[in-house]
Scaffold this motif. Structure first.
Motif, PDB file in Angstrom:
ATOM      1  N   PHE A 165       0.850  -1.188   0.000  1.00 55.65           N
ATOM      2  CA  PHE A 165       0.000   0.000   0.000  1.00 55.65           C
ATOM      3  C   PHE A 165       0.887   1.241   0.000  1.00 55.65           C
ATOM      4  N   LEU A 166       0.609   2.133  -0.921  1.00 60.99           N
ATOM      5  CA  LEU A 166       1.427   3.316  -1.153  1.00 60.99           C
ATOM      6  C   LEU A 166       0.744   4.526  -0.522  1.00 60.99           C
ATOM      7  N   VAL A 167       1.489   5.275   0.305  1.00 60.33           N
ATOM      8  CA  VAL A 167       0.943   6.427   1.029  1.00 60.33           C
ATOM      9  C   VAL A 167       1.850   7.627   0.781  1.00 60.33           C
ATOM     10  N   GLY A 168       1.268   8.770   0.387  1.00 65.46           N
ATOM     11  CA  GLY A 168       2.061   9.971   0.158  1.00 65.46           C
ATOM     12  C   GLY A 168       1.434  11.182   0.802  1.00 65.46           C
ATOM     13  N   HIS A 169       2.256  12.026   1.405  1.00 64.02           N
ATOM     14  CA  HIS A 169       1.796  13.260   2.047  1.00 64.02           C
ATOM     15  C   HIS A 169       2.348  14.472   1.300  1.00 64.02           C
ATOM     16  N   SER A 170       1.488  15.445   0.998  1.00 66.87           N
ATOM     17  CA  SER A 170       1.877  16.729   0.429  1.00 66.87           C
ATOM     18  C   SER A 170       2.609  16.513  -0.903  1.00 66.87           C
ATOM     19  N   VAL A 197      -3.059   5.751  -0.551  1.00 65.95           N
ATOM     20  CA  VAL A 197      -3.655   6.815   0.253  1.00 65.95           C
ATOM     21  C   VAL A 197      -2.921   8.110  -0.047  1.00 65.95           C
ATOM     22  N   LEU A 198      -3.669   9.131  -0.448  1.00 67.75           N
ATOM     23  CA  LEU A 198      -3.113  10.462  -0.675  1.00 67.75           C
ATOM     24  C   LEU A 198      -3.522  11.352   0.488  1.00 67.75           C
ATOM     25  N   VAL A 246      -8.507   9.261  -0.271  1.00 66.82           N
ATOM     26  CA  VAL A 246      -8.055  10.646  -0.309  1.00 66.82           C
ATOM     27  C   VAL A 246      -8.339  11.271   1.052  1.00 66.82           C
ATOM     28  N   VAL A 247      -7.311  11.864   1.665  1.00 65.58           N
ATOM     29  CA  VAL A 247      -7.420  12.466   2.990  1.00 65.58           C
ATOM     30  C   VAL A 247      -7.029  13.934   2.901  1.00 65.58           C
ATOM     31  N   VAL A 248      -7.834  14.804   3.495  1.00 62.37           N
ATOM     32  CA  VAL A 248      -7.484  16.218   3.616  1.00 62.37           C
ATOM     33  C   VAL A 248      -7.680  16.641   5.061  1.00 62.37           C
ATOM     34  N   ALA A 249      -6.945  17.660   5.471  1.00 64.88           N
ATOM     35  CA  ALA A 249      -7.135  18.264   6.786  1.00 64.88           C
ATOM     36  C   ALA A 249      -8.158  19.388   6.687  1.00 64.88           C
ATOM     37  N   LEU A 310      -6.116   1.476   8.145  1.00 60.39           N
ATOM     38  CA  LEU A 310      -6.065   0.027   8.297  1.00 60.39           C
ATOM     39  C   LEU A 310      -7.358  -0.619   7.822  1.00 60.39           C
ATOM     40  N   ASP A 311      -8.478   0.007   8.134  1.00 60.58           N
ATOM     41  CA  ASP A 311      -9.760  -0.513   7.657  1.00 60.58           C
ATOM     42  C   ASP A 311      -9.805  -0.516   6.131  1.00 60.58           C
ATOM     43  N   PHE A 312      -9.288   0.544   5.522  1.00 62.42           N
ATOM     44  CA  PHE A 312      -9.228   0.636   4.060  1.00 62.42           C
ATOM     45  C   PHE A 312      -8.345  -0.476   3.494  1.00 62.42           C
ATOM     46  N   PHE A 313      -7.172  -0.683   4.088  1.00 65.92           N
ATOM     47  CA  PHE A 313      -6.277  -1.740   3.599  1.00 65.92           C
ATOM     48  C   PHE A 313      -6.956  -3.109   3.684  1.00 65.92           C
TER      49      PHE A 313
END
Length: 315
Positions: A165-170, A197-198, A246-249, A310-313
């Protein structure tokens, strides 16, 4: 859309109030506000990292390419390494294309990988080349090279190469999205990704006057703004064919929340049109969090976003 409730619960009332104060003006001085957030979370993350009862194995500065910044760290608990077939989480940090490292102060960014290792995953923390020496699409090419390393080596570390699973921030989210979506990277997508996850990702290039990171965008994507749409992951979002979150603050660097929502919308519409509604992306808004705390809070006691991932994975 999924909205997570009761964030920042691991911070003192004073710090929660300070976060609320800077939230509304976050974009006016992102560097000062970033430092405040990192200073708030560092002691909490340090306490977790020093917990002798729950330490994980860490392999530092493993090369995945010839450049000095093409290095990665691996976090895994001994039990997971010995059992094998663990989910693999590959994290790509931010830094406005011009700066940043996989370990900001020895704790921040490490905290993301350390938390996922605590949950039984093999976690890989990736550093990559920076602009202006390494302009578009170098960041995405480094993501590809790091994933190729993971595919070749992660089984020996206890991971499942079919569950990466690939996760990237900013800016790291921009590189992840480019790797997944941009036709220019099609030939480099040689490693299977089970999902991505972005987090607060810059999925559109712009140098608008109120973009505090316009200099970094220009350094990475180039001086010719007529190429920005072609080079923006948002343009190619419909090409992504893996499960996506997709995650945003709530308090973002200017425009990143809107870009994230637009990215989610384009993928959702594309999958509906092509008869794949079951693969609809997820969208998460982290209330009261900002562009930095959305990752700095990992391994500090708050688990809302981590649990959602984790739920998404596992879904």
């Amino acid at each position: 859309m999924q909205v997570l409730q009761e964030p920042l619960g691991n911070l003192s009332a004073e710090l929660r109030q300070r976060f609320a104060q800077i939230g509304a003006v976050w974009g006016r001085d992102i560097n000062a506000h970033r430092d405040l957030v990192i200073n708030a979370y560092t002691p909490l993350v340090a306490a977790a990292a020093n917990d002798a009862a729950d330490r994980c194995e860490v392999r530092r500065d493993v090369p995945y390419g010839p450049h000095e910044r093409q290095r990665l760290d691996v976090f895994v608990h001994t039990a997971a390494r010995l059992t094998g077939h663990a989910d693999v989480v590959v994290f790509v940090h931010g830094g406005a294309f011009l700066r940043g490292s996989k370990s900001f102060n020895g704790l921040i960014y490490d905290n993301v990988s350390r938390w996922f290792a605590r949950q039984g995953c093999v976690a890989v923390n990736v550093e990559y080349r920076l602009a202006p020496d390494a302009p578009y699409p170098a960041g995405a090419e480094d993501v590809a090279a790091a994933l190729d390393w993971v595919r070749a080596h992660v089984a020996g570390l206890g991971g499942n190469p079919q569950r990466v699973f690939l996760v990237g921030h900013s800016a790291g989210g921009a590189h992840v999205a480019t790797y997944l979506a941009d036709p220019a990277l099609a030939a480099r997508r040689t490693t299977h990704v089970a999902g991505a996850v972005l987090i607060s990702a810059r999925v559109a290039a712009d140098v608008l006057p109120d973009n505090p990171n316009a200099a970094g965008v220009r350094a990475y994507f180039g001086d010719d703004t007529s190429l920005y749409a072609q080079r923006s992951p948002l343009t190619h979002a419909h090409h992504i064919d893996v499960p996506l979150m997709v995650v945003v603050a709530e308090y973002e660097n200017p425009y990143l929340d809107a870009y994230g929502a637009a990215f989610f919308e384009r993928i959702a519409q594309a999958r509906q049109r092509t008869g794949r509604p079951a693969q609809a992306p997820r969208f998460v808004q982290m209330l009261r969090h900002n562009h930095t705390s959305v990752v700095a809070h990992f391994d500090s006691g708050e688990t809302l976003l981590g649990n959602a991932m984790l739920d998404f994975f596992r879904a």
